[in-house]
Design a protein around this motif. Structure first.
Motif, short mmCIF file in Angstrom:
data_model
loop_
_atom_site.label_atom_id
_atom_site.label_comp_id
_atom_site.label_asym_id
_atom_site.label_seq_id
_atom_site.Cartn_x
_atom_site.Cartn_y
_atom_site.Cartn_z
N CYS A 86 0.83 -1.21 0.00
CA CYS A 86 0.00 0.00 0.00
C CYS A 86 0.87 1.26 0.00
CB CYS A 86 -0.94 -0.01 1.20
SG CYS A 86 -2.04 -1.42 1.15
N GLU A 138 2.71 9.63 10.04
CA GLU A 138 1.26 9.75 9.81
C GLU A 138 0.88 9.21 8.43
OE1 GLU A 138 -1.29 12.80 11.68
OE2 GLU A 138 -1.51 13.52 9.63
N ALA A 182 0.97 5.47 8.66
CA ALA A 182 -0.19 4.94 9.40
C ALA A 182 -1.42 4.89 8.52
CB ALA A 182 -0.46 5.79 10.63
N ARG A 183 -1.63 5.94 7.76
CA ARG A 183 -2.86 6.01 6.96
C ARG A 183 -2.90 5.00 5.83
NH1 ARG A 183 -5.04 12.25 6.99
NH2 ARG A 183 -4.86 12.51 9.25
N VAL A 184 -1.75 4.60 5.31
CA VAL A 184 -1.81 3.60 4.23
C VAL A 184 -1.49 2.18 4.70
CG1 VAL A 184 -1.49 5.16 2.29
CG2 VAL A 184 0.52 4.15 3.38
N GLU A 185 -0.59 2.04 5.65
CA GLU A 185 -0.22 0.68 6.09
C GLU A 185 -0.97 0.23 7.34
OE1 GLU A 185 2.08 -1.77 4.87
OE2 GLU A 185 1.86 -0.62 3.03
N GLY A 186 -1.77 1.14 7.91
CA GLY A 186 -2.60 0.74 9.04
C GLY A 186 -1.92 0.86 10.39
N ILE A 187 -0.63 0.54 10.45
CA ILE A 187 0.07 0.52 11.74
C ILE A 187 0.47 1.92 12.19
CG2 ILE A 187 2.16 -0.29 12.91
CD1 ILE A 187 2.15 -2.62 10.80
N LEU A 188 0.16 2.27 13.43
CA LEU A 188 0.60 3.53 14.01
C LEU A 188 2.01 3.31 14.55
CD1 LEU A 188 -0.76 6.37 14.92
CD2 LEU A 188 -0.61 5.37 17.19
N TYR A 226 1.50 3.39 20.25
CA TYR A 226 0.28 3.48 21.06
C TYR A 226 0.49 4.26 22.35
CZ TYR A 226 -0.91 -0.45 18.00
OH TYR A 226 -1.12 -1.27 16.91
N LEU A 266 1.12 8.97 22.16
CA LEU A 266 0.09 9.83 21.58
C LEU A 266 0.17 11.26 22.07
CD1 LEU A 266 -2.41 7.03 21.18
CD2 LEU A 266 -1.69 8.56 19.35
N TYR A 314 2.19 12.60 19.29
CA TYR A 314 1.35 12.75 18.08
C TYR A 314 0.42 13.96 18.24
CZ TYR A 314 2.58 8.55 15.43
OH TYR A 314 3.23 7.63 14.65
N GLU A 315 -0.13 14.13 19.45
CA GLU A 315 -1.03 15.25 19.70
C GLU A 315 -0.30 16.59 19.47
OE1 GLU A 315 -2.72 15.23 23.62
OE2 GLU A 315 -4.44 16.44 23.01
N HIS A 354 0.05 17.15 15.84
CA HIS A 354 -1.21 17.60 15.22
C HIS A 354 -1.53 19.05 15.55
CE1 HIS A 354 -2.37 13.14 15.20
NE2 HIS A 354 -1.95 13.51 14.02
#
Lengths: 458, 458
Positions: free
Chosen positions: B92, B376, B379-385, B422, B425, B428-429, B432
Motif C-alpha cells: 500500500c 502519519e 499509518a494512513r496507508v499501512e494501518g500501523i501507528l 500506542y 500519543l 502525536y497530539e 497535530h
C-alpha cells in the motif's frame, strides 16, 4: 498432543484466507425477526433503510438466504495487511493453571484499532465509497470501533464523524488522538450538536452517556447531511456477517491440525465478536453436523441475555432507530459509569438472541473485578495485555480450565481474544489501586427500564 | 513480481525460527574495542563485570569469537508466544508513493511491550533466573525496554526495578501502568533514591533526565543490593547478540522468496535494533559474500554517528559505568526535552561504531517534524501507528522510494519497524497541534560536551 505437534500460533497462508463471508442466517430454521418501522409496526423495507444505511449493506442486512457472500477483492487486500489473525495455543496459561484442558484463542488485537472491529469497518467503508458517498457517521463506546472506522476511512479517503460515549471520551484521551491521527472528527456524546443529544442532556444533565445515546446522535447527523450514511460496529446482521471472517479463519486453522473445540466462548456486548467467532461452528450445529457448547459472556452490570427480555425494542436511547427483536434491558437502561470499557449496550444482536432463545447457546454474566484479576493473570503468562471486554471470555475460559483440572477432563476450549487493553490503562490503574468495584443493577432497575418497552411486539 | 508471488506478510513456520543467535563480532576483522575500567584504563575482566552483570551475560559480552550461540529452549518457547514477527511487503505504501521500489519491513511491534526490546529482555531475565538471583534493575527511556523487562520478569517470577527517564515518566503514564500490571516498580529518574541521582538533581535541578542518568541510578542500586544485577536494553554486545533474531528471521523469510535487499535501514539510538536487523546481512558483507547498503538513521537532536566522535567515553552521565569506545556526543550531552521518544542516548554500540568507522555502513540524521509527517502518512496507508523511533527509518525508506520513482530504479528496501506508537500519543497530539519543533544542538554545545571526554583513550 505435544508442543511440537501444534505450534504456539497457527497462521493461515494468504491463499487459505476466506474468500467469502458466511451468512449464518441462511442455515437458521427460525430466522432472526425483521427490523420494524416503529411508526407502522411493519418490517422495514430496503427503501426505508437506504436513507440511513448504504445500499449494499441494506441488501446484506435483509438477506436471510445467501449462505456465502463474496468478499470484494479490495477488502481482501486490506484484510491481508493485518490478517490472518493468529489462532494461539495457550501453552503457558495451561501450564500455569495445571489443567489438562487445551486452550486456544483467536487473537484479533494485532492491528492499530486493537480489536476485531476493523473487519467490519473496512467492509462498511468500502460499500460507502462504492456508492460515491462523502462520508460516514458512527458512535463508539470504548473507542475500538471508532478507531477501526477511522483507519478504514483514512485508507479509502472518506470523511468520518465519530460520536464517542462521554465516559470513554474522558477516560481514553489517547483513543481519541488515534482517531484524529487517522483524520476523524470526534465528539463526546451526548453533545449539543444534535437535537436528540440536547434532549438527552436536558433530561439527564449529569449523564456519562451510553452507546444508545451516541447511536441516536450519529443517526441524526447521517440522516440530515446529504452524502452521509450511518454505520454501526455491532448488533446488526451485516456486522455479524463481516465478522464471520474470525470464525472462518479459526475453523480453517483448527481443521488444518484436526482440532475440534468442545466449547467456544466469547464476550458479548452487541454480539459482533461472538457472532463472528461462532458462525461456522454454529452453522454445523444447526445442520446437525457437529456439536459444540457455545457460551456468551456478558458483564454483570449490563446483563442483556441473562436478565433481559426477548422482545422488540429500540436500538437507541433516543428512540429514533428501528425496532429490533432481541434480548434487551430496555433502551432506557444505562450501565453504571464505573463499568470499564465496552459491552455497555442494552440489547443484543437479533441473530444471537434468536439462537439463544432456541437453546443453541448458553450465557453467563461475570463481575468486573474478577474479570480484571483474570486479565492480569493472563497478561503475566501469555504476554498479551487484554482488553477488559475480551477479559470476560478469558475469565470464563480460565474457570472452565480449572474445572477440568478437578475433573481430569481434557476439554478443548476456544475463546475469542477480541483485543488489547493498551488504551484501557485508566481502568487497570483503578483495579491496581483497589478503586474498582462492581455495580450490578437491581431487579427493580431492570424492571423499570423494561416497563418502557414499545407496545409493538411484532 | 506480482502480489500473488509475495504475500503481504511472510511468517516463518515455528521450525524455521532461529535456534541460535548470530554473534557478528566473530566475523569482524577489527573487533569492537573492549570495555575499559575507568580507574585503571585496562580492559575489564569477567571478574570485574560479574558484580554488575549476570555471569552468562558477561561471557556473551566478552565473546568475540563464537559465531553462533544456542538460544536456550525456555527462551525459544517464550519467543514462540510473540514471534516470528512478520516480514511485511508494504504494497500500500508503494502504491501511495507510486514507486517502482519494493519496500519490506520487519515489524517487531506485535507484543505488549510494543517493540523489539522483548527479544533481549527475556534472554537477560532468563540468565538472571538461572543464576538464582532475586531480581534485576534497569533504566528505560521511552518505556519500551522497561515494559519488555517487566513482562519477562513477570513470566520468570523475578523482581524488577525500573528507573524511567523523567520526561517519559511524565509524558507516558500509561507505559508506567503497564509495567505495574506486570509487577515492576517504576521510579522517575533522576530520583533521590540513589546517591548519583541526588548529585545530578543538585547540579541540574530542572533536568528532565536522560538515559545516561537513569543508567547510573539503576547500576548503583544493582551494585548495592545483594541478589540483584543490572540489565541494559541496548548498546551492549550481548544485546545486539540477542537482537540478531530479528535479522536472522528477516533473512530466512527473504531467502524463502528469493528476495535480496539492496538497502537495509534502521533507526539507531543505542543500536540494538539496527545491530540485530543487519547482523546476518553484515556478516555476509564482511565475508565478501554479498553487498548491501546499510543505513543508520538517528535524530538530528541526538546525532552520535553523524556529529559525534569515535572515542572512549562513559556510558552514563554519572560516570560510574565502564568506558566504551564508540561514536559519542559526550556523556554529559542531554538532548532537548522537546525531542519525542527514545533514541536519546549520547553514545552508540561499540560494534556498530567500529563497523561505521571501518566504512561498512552509512548514517544520516533526520528532524522530528519530518519524521512525524512520514509516520502519519505511513499509518494512513499501512494501518500501523508507528513508534516515533521506528518512524526515523520510515522517513528514510520513503525518501529512498521517492528517489526510485524519479530514477525508475526497482530497488529492494528493507527497514526495521521496531514498534508501535500506542503510548506516544502525547507526541502525536503535539504534532497535530503544531506544537512540535526541532531543536538541533549547536556545534558549540557538542564541542563543550566532547571536551569532557575522559583522558583514557585505550
Amino acid at each position: 498432543m505435544s508442543k511440537t505437534a501444534i505450534p504456539y500460533k497457527i497462521y493461515l497462508e494468504e491463499n487459505e484466507m476466506p474468500k467469502a463471508w458466511y451468512n449464518l442466517r441462511a442455515d437458521m430454521k427460525n430466522k432472526p425477526a425483521p427490523l420494524l418501522n416503529p411508526g407502522t409496526g411493519q418490517p422495514l423495507t430496503a427503501a426505508e433503510l437506504e436513507p440511513i444505511f448504504c445500499k449494499e449493506l441494506v441488501a446484506q442486512e435483509l438477506d436471510n438466504d445467501t449462505a456465502f457472500i463474496e468478499i470484494p477483492e479490495k477488502i481482501r487486500d486490506f484484510y491481508k495487511m493485518y490478517r490472518p489473525s493468529p489462532l494461539v495455543r495457550a501453552y503457558c496459561l495451561e501450564e500455569k493453571l495445571k489443567t489438562p484442558a487445551k486452550i486456544y484463542y483467536k487473537f484479533e488485537g494485532n492491528n492499530t484499532s486493537g480489536s476485531h472491529k476493523l473487519n467490519s469497518a473496512i467492509a462498511q467503508a468500502f460499500y460507502a465509497k462504492e456508492q460515491g458517498l462523502k462520508g460516514v457517521t458512527t458512535e463508539t463506546g470504548a473507542g475500538q470501533w471508532g478507531t477501526a472506522l477511522s483507519m478504514a476511512c483514512a485508507y479509502l479517503d472518506l470523511d468520518c464523524k465519530v460520536y464517542m460515549v462521554k465516559v470513554s471520551y474522558e477516560q481514553k484521551p489517547f483513543r481519541r488522538e488515534v482517531m484524529r491521527t487517522y483524520g476523524a472528527s470526534v465528539v463526546p456524546s451526548p453533545s449539543d450538536t444534535t437535537q436528540v443529544g440536547r434532549q438527552i442532556l436536558a433530561q439527564h444533565p449529569g449523564t456519562t452517556g451510553s452507546l444508545g445515546c451516541a447511536i441516536s446522535e450519529a443517526v441524526e447527523v447521517a440522516a440530515s447531511n446529504p452524502g452521509y450514511r450511518y454505520v454501526l460496529g455491532s448488533v446488526l446482521n451485516q456486522v455479524l456477517l463481516h465478522q464471520s471472517v474470525i470464525g472462518l479463519e479459526a475453523k480453517a486453522a483448527m481443521d488444518k491440525y484436526n482440532i475440534k473445540p468442545d466449547m467456544i466462548i466469547g464476550c458479548a456486548g452487541g454480539g459482533s465478536n461472538l457472532g463472528g467467532l461462532i458462525a461456522p461452528f454454529m452453522g454445523q450445529k444447526l445442520k446437525g453436523e457437529a456439536d459444540y457448547q457455545i457460551v456468551a459472556v456478558e458483564p454483570a452490570s449490563c446483563p442483556s441475555f441473562t436478565r433481559g427480555k426477548f422482545a422488540y425494542d429500540f436500538c437507541d436511547t433516543g428512540r429514533i432507530c428501528p425496532l429490533a427483536k432481541m434480548y434487551t434491558l430496555g433502551s432506557d437502561f444505562i450501565p453504571s459509569a464505573n463499568h470499564a470499557g465496552g459491552l455497555r449496550f442494552h440489547g443484543m444482536s437479533s441473530i444471537l438472541s434468536q439462537l439463544y432463545h432456541d437453546g443453541y447457546m448458553d450465557a453467563v454474566s461475570v463481575e468486573q473485578t474478577e474479570v480484571f484479576e483474570a486479565a492480569e493473570q493472563f497478561a503475566r503468562v501469555e504476554g498479551i495485555l487484554p482488553a477488559p471486554e475480551s477479559s470476560h471470555a478469558i475469565k470464563v475460559a480460565m474457570d472452565e480450565a480449572i474445572k477440568c483440572r478437578e475433573t481430569g477432563e481434557e476439554k478443548t476450549i476456544l475463546f475469542g481474544l477480541t483485543g488489547t487493553g493498551y488504551f484501557d490503562l485508566v481502568a487497570y490503574e483503578k483495579f491496581h489501586n483497589g478503586e474498582m468495584f462492581d455495580e450490578i443493577p437491581t431487579d427493580e432497575q431492570i424492571a423499570a427500564s423494561l416497563a418502557k418497552l414499545p407496545d409493538i411486539q411484532g
